[in-house]
Design an enzyme around this catalytic site. Structure first.
Site, PDB file in Angstrom:
ATOM      1  N   ARG A   1     -22.725 -27.878 -13.248  1.00  0.00           N
ATOM      2  CA  ARG A   1     -22.346 -28.773 -11.672  1.00  0.00           C
ATOM      3  C   ARG A   1     -23.187 -28.177 -11.229  1.00  0.00           C
ATOM      4  O   ARG A   1     -23.602 -29.624 -10.423  1.00  0.00           O
ATOM      5  CB  ARG A   1     -20.780 -28.286 -11.006  1.00  0.00           C
ATOM      6  CG  ARG A   1     -19.564 -28.666 -12.162  1.00  0.00           C
ATOM      7  CD  ARG A   1     -18.383 -28.342 -11.378  1.00  0.00           C
ATOM      8  NE  ARG A   1     -17.217 -28.927 -12.811  1.00  0.00           N
ATOM      9  CZ  ARG A   1     -16.619 -29.708 -12.813  1.00  0.00           C
ATOM     10  NH1 ARG A   1     -17.269 -30.650 -11.759  1.00  0.00           N
ATOM     11  NH2 ARG A   1     -15.357 -30.469 -13.299  1.00  0.00           N
TER      12      ARG A   1
ATOM     13  N   GLU B   1     -16.291 -23.884 -18.236  1.00  0.00           N
ATOM     14  CA  GLU B   1     -14.903 -24.634 -17.561  1.00  0.00           C
ATOM     15  C   GLU B   1     -14.066 -24.564 -19.044  1.00  0.00           C
ATOM     16  O   GLU B   1     -14.859 -25.697 -20.098  1.00  0.00           O
ATOM     17  CB  GLU B   1     -15.233 -25.785 -17.258  1.00  0.00           C
ATOM     18  CG  GLU B   1     -15.722 -25.683 -16.136  1.00  0.00           C
ATOM     19  CD  GLU B   1     -15.803 -26.633 -14.921  1.00  0.00           C
ATOM     20  OE1 GLU B   1     -15.075 -27.700 -15.035  1.00  0.00           O
ATOM     21  OE2 GLU B   1     -16.806 -26.892 -13.387  1.00  0.00           O
TER      22      GLU B   1
ATOM     23  N   GLU C   1     -15.838 -38.218 -15.208  1.00  0.00           N
ATOM     24  CA  GLU C   1     -16.003 -37.797 -14.663  1.00  0.00           C
ATOM     25  C   GLU C   1     -17.633 -37.267 -13.974  1.00  0.00           C
ATOM     26  O   GLU C   1     -18.505 -36.960 -13.191  1.00  0.00           O
ATOM     27  CB  GLU C   1     -15.023 -36.264 -14.110  1.00  0.00           C
ATOM     28  CG  GLU C   1     -15.492 -35.238 -12.812  1.00  0.00           C
ATOM     29  CD  GLU C   1     -15.127 -33.227 -13.129  1.00  0.00           C
ATOM     30  OE1 GLU C   1     -15.255 -32.625 -12.824  1.00  0.00           O
ATOM     31  OE2 GLU C   1     -14.322 -33.348 -13.928  1.00  0.00           O
TER      32      GLU C   1
ATOM     33  N   HIS D   1      -6.461 -38.899  -8.243  1.00  0.00           N
ATOM     34  CA  HIS D   1      -7.447 -38.436  -9.176  1.00  0.00           C
ATOM     35  C   HIS D   1      -8.344 -38.985 -10.060  1.00  0.00           C
ATOM     36  O   HIS D   1      -7.726 -39.795 -11.276  1.00  0.00           O
ATOM     37  CB  HIS D   1      -6.385 -37.644 -10.685  1.00  0.00           C
ATOM     38  CG  HIS D   1      -6.226 -36.086 -10.404  1.00  0.00           C
ATOM     39  ND1 HIS D   1      -6.098 -34.865  -9.681  1.00  0.00           N
ATOM     40  CD2 HIS D   1      -4.686 -36.016  -9.575  1.00  0.00           C
ATOM     41  CE1 HIS D   1      -5.449 -34.545  -9.015  1.00  0.00           C
ATOM     42  NE2 HIS D   1      -4.214 -34.492  -9.242  1.00  0.00           N
TER      43      HIS D   1
ATOM     44  N   CYS E   1     -10.270 -39.017 -11.595  1.00  0.00           N
ATOM     45  CA  CYS E   1     -10.944 -38.857 -13.728  1.00  0.00           C
ATOM     46  C   CYS E   1      -9.657 -39.446 -14.703  1.00  0.00           C
ATOM     47  O   CYS E   1      -9.682 -39.635 -15.629  1.00  0.00           O
ATOM     48  CB  CYS E   1     -11.095 -37.840 -13.506  1.00  0.00           C
ATOM     49  SG  CYS E   1     -13.091 -37.304 -12.669  1.00  0.00           S
TER      50      CYS E   1
END
Length: 804
Positions: free
Chosen positions: A451, A480, A491, A770, A772
């Protein structure tokens, strides 16, 4: 648009119809029977009238059609509401007086005089495989084909008012003789049609600019036709048949073309009972020369929007009902009339070309879509087109303007899936051939990113795995846990696009006036990041992801220039013809200034004191560029200002960003290289990438899923009452808040898979989304007022992207 098209599917079929199955040119009609509604009932044929004797002798020279049991006759009997129930007399009493009548077991070969077989029909629609799209405007205004002499026309003096008076008198008195005589005479032949509707019988009207047709008179006559008695309507159809039976001994005259234009507008052809006649009219028009098509296209663009739309709708309905007839017995068997649909598609191509000649177009390009084609085997059409190209077999892909964006998306998705499977299979075979253990990960494009280094990691991953770009995409964020079931991929797209398009990144410039991004013209040593953006767009289309990108329409036009990557890498890509209208969509203020320059009535050279030179600021330094050799020494004048504006626009939208856009172009096509792109218009590419701006919140309500709520719950009812009452701007904000984009996928709201979940938090909290997963978490607010207040606050202050 070019009028060139691949020959149609009918090329591969035998053009000799089943006796009586159709009404081909060259068939003879017994006029005495046609005018006698009781002739068939008497069972003994029609009485010969002496005054018809001479005409009958001439017609005996034409080829016969045995048609007592013809499907065409049955079709003409079964119109909507039986409108032409007795018209079968025209078909069932066709004379059988020529050779072949003795051998009734073998069908007669039917030929259109002086018209090539469908295999040799002149091209109409652009071959979408061609890399260069030839405009119809490249044809000379007056083609050098020999113009045959126009025969002298009969003198007809009836005016619009005279005709309208006759109709009113007939309605009040019930005596339709005058009206009947007018229709019978007017439609008896192509000459009579011209005599009635040509604005001036003594003028040739041989230019593309003026068809010479009295459009008002034509419209009045046709508007009145469907309200006349059946015998009047039958007389018109009989006359149309007579005209189509005419033997052609040379090139068509402009009077013939005018007659075709007028006959196409006949509203009777909306009735399935007339489709046999309509099909032959379409075949004759489709078989005209390219020079004749050129005139028809330019004349068609003068038709009013309402009439133009009716003509297009009639042709689309004809194709739909031939593919899926409500009553199959109404039509000849498909194997006997395979040329029907190709002929209609060719004529539709003429109207599409006419529509493209005008800016703005007469009707929207979406009005040419035939949604019926969504229900046929599209991949078979696509494969036929790929395998056979322009010859031997008809495919709707030869006429992509007919195929809806939804159908094209299906073609692209399935083509993508087949490419994915093919690439994955090859990887598996290579692995096994080297006696290595297969790994499921080799079947996917696996992107692993941090990220904190999102752009650089993504760039490295896509560069290293260029050979895997056509595999199914799976994204993993380093450190993750979690499997990518679609949410991580979306995302990744959202975060990456947001970061790349940030003004501080410097790759794109955001123009507030037009609310769109454009390529930065700043020079740099490496344009690989532009290639990354192109690849991202390609991956989004390839993996059916809708992106929140704001490029102007011009970008997608450039992206299809050319639609297939040229083999010669020295060939320029991403260069297209641009106009001041394109600049208006990006930099409206600058475009307005250039427009003012073009319309300035004073002395441009003295008042503006400009040269063929532009100035741009790059990293705080002003640089100058010549628009043409020695441009800094050439003043802009009243005489050359159009050239200056065109060169200026071309510099801004093509030359100044060439390297940036070329990298973007190659990135996109590295993923999406497919012949399916040849089917798309620039507007359709934009919809595939970004979705459609057309919102239908009622459709969203019908397709929404619920978690923790029922659709009958009070909170949900409050929610939809509020949302359906929102302004369009607030509805877009809600969609953007919940899904990350305010646009709708190609498949409509149902493809969003929108979900409303019950949030067990306090009702003092705002709604949470959300993006995503296209999910909205809604607390159980106690009343509609509170829900509306909290929802508006939430969707209006949702800038920034955060993860819980």
């Amino acid at each position: 648009m070019s009028l060139q098209s691949p020959p149609a599917a009918a090329a591969a079929t035998d053009l000799s119809p089943d006796p009586g199955a159709e009404l081909p040119p060259g068939a003879q009609l017994n006029q005495g029977t046609a005018e006698s509604p009781s002739a068939e009932e008497g069972g003994g044929g029609a009485e010969e009238q002496e005054e018809e004797g001479e005409k009958e002798k001439e017609r005996e020279k034409l080829l016969p059609i045995p048609s007592a049991s013809s499907a065409a006759a049955r079709g003409l009997e079964r119109g909507a509401k039986n409108q032409f129930s007795t018209f079968s007399n025209f078909i069932t009493t066709i004379n059988q007086k020529k050779e072949g009548i003795g051998n009734r077991n073998s069908p007669t070969q039917l030929v259109i005089p002086n018209i090539k077989n469908v295999r040799d029909l002149p091209p109409i629609c652009l071959d979408v495989r061609q890399k260069q799209r030839i405009s119809i405007d490249t044809l000379p205004q007056e083609l050098k084909a020999p113009i045959p002499p126009e025969p002298s026309l009969p003198i007809r003096t009836k005016t619009v008012k005279d005709f309208q008076d006759d109709v009113e008198k007939a309605k009040s008195s019930g005596d339709w003789k005058a009206v009947h005589d007018f229709y019978t005479t007017t439609f008896d032949s192509f000459l009579e049609i011209n005599a009635a509707f040509k604005k001036d019988a003594n003028s040739p009207f041989n230019t593309i600019e003026d068809s010479g047709i009295d459009a008002k008179f034509v419209n009045v006559v046709y508007d009145a036709l469907l309200n006349t008695p059946q015998d009047v309507q039958k007389s018109v159809l009989k006359g149309v048949i007579n005209g189509l039976l005419q033997e052609w001994t040379g090139p068509r005259t402009k009077d013939d073309l005018r007659a075709y234009c007028i006959l196409l507008q006949n509203p009777q052809f909306s009735n399935t009972s007339t489709y046999v006649i309509y099909a032959h009219l379409l075949r004759q028009i489709a078989a005209l020369t390219e020079a004749d098509h050129h005139f028809l296209v330019h004349w068609s663009k003068k038709i009013s929007q309402k009439r133009f739309k009716q003509l297009v709708d009639r042709l689309l309905q004809f194709i739909s009902l031939r593919l899926f007839p409500a009553k199959p017995e109404e039509f000849p068997p498909m194997v006997k009339c395979t040329w029907w649909i190709p002929s209609a598609a060719k004529v539709l191509a003429l109207f599409n070309a006419a529509n493209c000649l005008i800016s703005p177009p007469i009707i929207s390009y979406t009005d040419f879509y035939n949604s019926t084609l969504d229900h046929i085997d599209l991949m078979e059409e696509y494969h036929n087109w790929q395998c056979y190209g322009n010859s031997h077999r008809f495919s709707f892909c030869q006429y992509p303007f007919i195929i809806s964006i939804a159908a094209k998306k299906v073609i692209i998705q399935r083509d993508s899936e087949q490419q994915m499977i093919s690439i994955a299979r090859q990887s598996l075979v290579d692995k096994v051939s080297r006696r290595q253990k297969p790994d499921m990960n080799m079947l996917f494009l696996n992107v692993k990113v941090r990220r904190t280094h999102l752009v650089s990691d993504s760039l490295d991953e896509l560069a290293r795995k260029r050979a895997d770009l056509k595999k199914k995409l799976k994204v993993t964020f380093v450190g993750e846990a979690g499997l990518d079931m679609g949410g991580l991929t979306k995302e990744w797209f959202l975060l990456l696009i947001r970061q790349i398009f940030h003004p501080d990144y410097g790759m794109f410039t955001y123009h507030k006036d037009s609310h769109c991004h454009w390529f930065s013209s700043f020079k740099c040593d490496n344009y690989s990041e532009f290639r990354l953006v192109g690849a991202l767009m390609g991956l989004a289309v390839y993996n059916s992801i809708t992106l929140d990108i704001r490029f102007p329409p011009c970008c997608y036009k450039k992206l299809l220039s050319p639609p297939i990557v040229p083999c010669d890498h020295s060939t320029l890509v991403g260069i297209c013809a641009v106009t001041l209208d394109d600049l208006f969509q990006i930099m409206p203020e600058l475009a307005h200034g250039l427009s003012e320059l073009l319309s300035y009535e004073g002395n441009v050279e003295e008042d503006f004191y400009s040269t063929f030179q532009v100035f741009q600021e790059e990293f705080g330094v002003i640089k100058s560029y010549n628009l043409k050799p020695n441009g800094d020494k050439i003043p802009v004048t009243n005489q050359n200002r159009k050239e200056y504006v065109q060169l200026y626009v071309d510099f801004l939208l093509n030359k100044s960003i060439y390297k940036q856009f070329a990298a973007f172009y190659y990135g996109f096509h590295s993923v999406c290289a497919s012949y399916a792109l040849l089917l798309l218009r620039p507007e359709e590419v934009e919809i595939l990438v970004c979705g459609s701006p057309e919102l239908d919140m009622s459709a969203l309500q019908r397709s929404t899923q619920y978690e923790g709520y029922q659709k009958t719950d009070l909170t949900i009812r409050y929610f939809w009452d509020v949302v359906l009452g929102f302004s369009l701007d607030l509805q877009k904000k809600l969609l953007h808040f919940a899904t990350g984009s305010d646009r709708v996928p190609v498949g409509g709201m149902a493809d969003l898979n929108f979900k409303i979940s019950k949030s067990e938090t306090s009702t003092d909290w705002l709604p949470v989304a959300h993006t995503c997963f296209n999910q909205l978490c809604l607390p159980p607010y106690k009343n509609k007022k509170e829900l509306k207040q909290k929802l508006i606050i939430g969707i209006s202050n949702a800038e920034g992207f955060g993860l819980e």
